[in-house]
Design an enzyme around this catalytic site. Sequence first.
Site, PDB file in Angstrom:
ATOM      1  CG  ASP A  63      -1.847   1.172   1.323  1.00  0.00           C
ATOM      2  OD1 ASP A  63      -1.636   2.159   0.579  1.00  0.00           O
ATOM      3  OD2 ASP A  63      -2.791   1.122   2.126  1.00  0.00           O
ATOM      4  CE1 TYR A 155      -5.015  10.307 -12.251  1.00  0.00           C
ATOM      5  CE2 TYR A 155      -4.714  11.970 -13.954  1.00  0.00           C
ATOM      6  CZ  TYR A 155      -4.536  10.680 -13.489  1.00  0.00           C
ATOM      7  OH  TYR A 155      -3.878   9.760 -14.263  1.00  0.00           O
ATOM      8  CE  LYS A 159      -1.215  10.391 -12.250  1.00  0.00           C
ATOM      9  NZ  LYS A 159      -0.310   9.244 -12.063  1.00  0.00           N
ATOM     10  CB  THR A 190      -7.340   0.589 -19.312  1.00  0.00           C
ATOM     11  OG1 THR A 190      -8.127   1.685 -18.817  1.00  0.00           O
ATOM     12  CG2 THR A 190      -5.914   1.069 -19.594  1.00  0.00           C
TER      13      THR A 190
END
Length: 250
Positions: A63, A155, A159, A190
């Site tokens: 983790d 996000y 990033k 994906t």
Amino acid sequence: MRLNGKRILITGGASGLGLASAERCLQEGASVVIADLAASHGAQEAKRLDGEYSGRCLFLPVDVTSSAEVDDLVANTVSELGGLDGVFNNAGIGGLSAAVDYPDDDYMRVIDINLNGVFRVARASLRQMYRQGSGSVVNCASILGVFGQSNAAAYSAAKGGVVNLTRTLALESAEKTVRVNAIGPGYIDTPLLQDLDDELRQGLIDLHPLKRLGRPEEIANAFVFLVSDEASFITGTTLMVDGGFTAGKS
């Protein structure tokens, strides 16, 4: 083989970009540790690849929000493989919400996995690589690490942090003859995107001048290049693998 004898660690390796990268590394002669959550399919995927590629693949749970688990992961990888030549720092999650509606816990979870987790893995890996006097770390950034997008505050922030963290780590690592780079994927085909309806999927396709989504193996190919000796004079860069997404933006 381009990675013959190299020892590679891939986080987020149980599926998607990580799993595709693990297979490409094995094809190129590397030994690979797939690392992912204990509840993932990592163990069975590693067993499958281990059977296909002469027993050079194993799974270790981690983790990345835990420094202790990350430190143990790197130590156990070195114990199993005898060293650490390359890392794909790929573990991450998504998260969509308008900024004004983003709960603290959800925001911080994305940051903790996608940015802090990258730092933890890089820190532990670099300690080992400094001792060896060699190595290559490749962080997974994103097109959203370079440009913003609505409803992706956490996000994009994470990033973007990965992109600049990569530059900083590269500068610190250069005198140790260790390289640090990043990959900036566009939208990749994906299973996650396969759940989109046709209109949303086509909208994502249209964002890319090449007029298609990327394939996981195309990210894997970029990783193999950056971690290999072919990229020996490349450090501190983010290689955009995005079908031209960022080319027309400034």
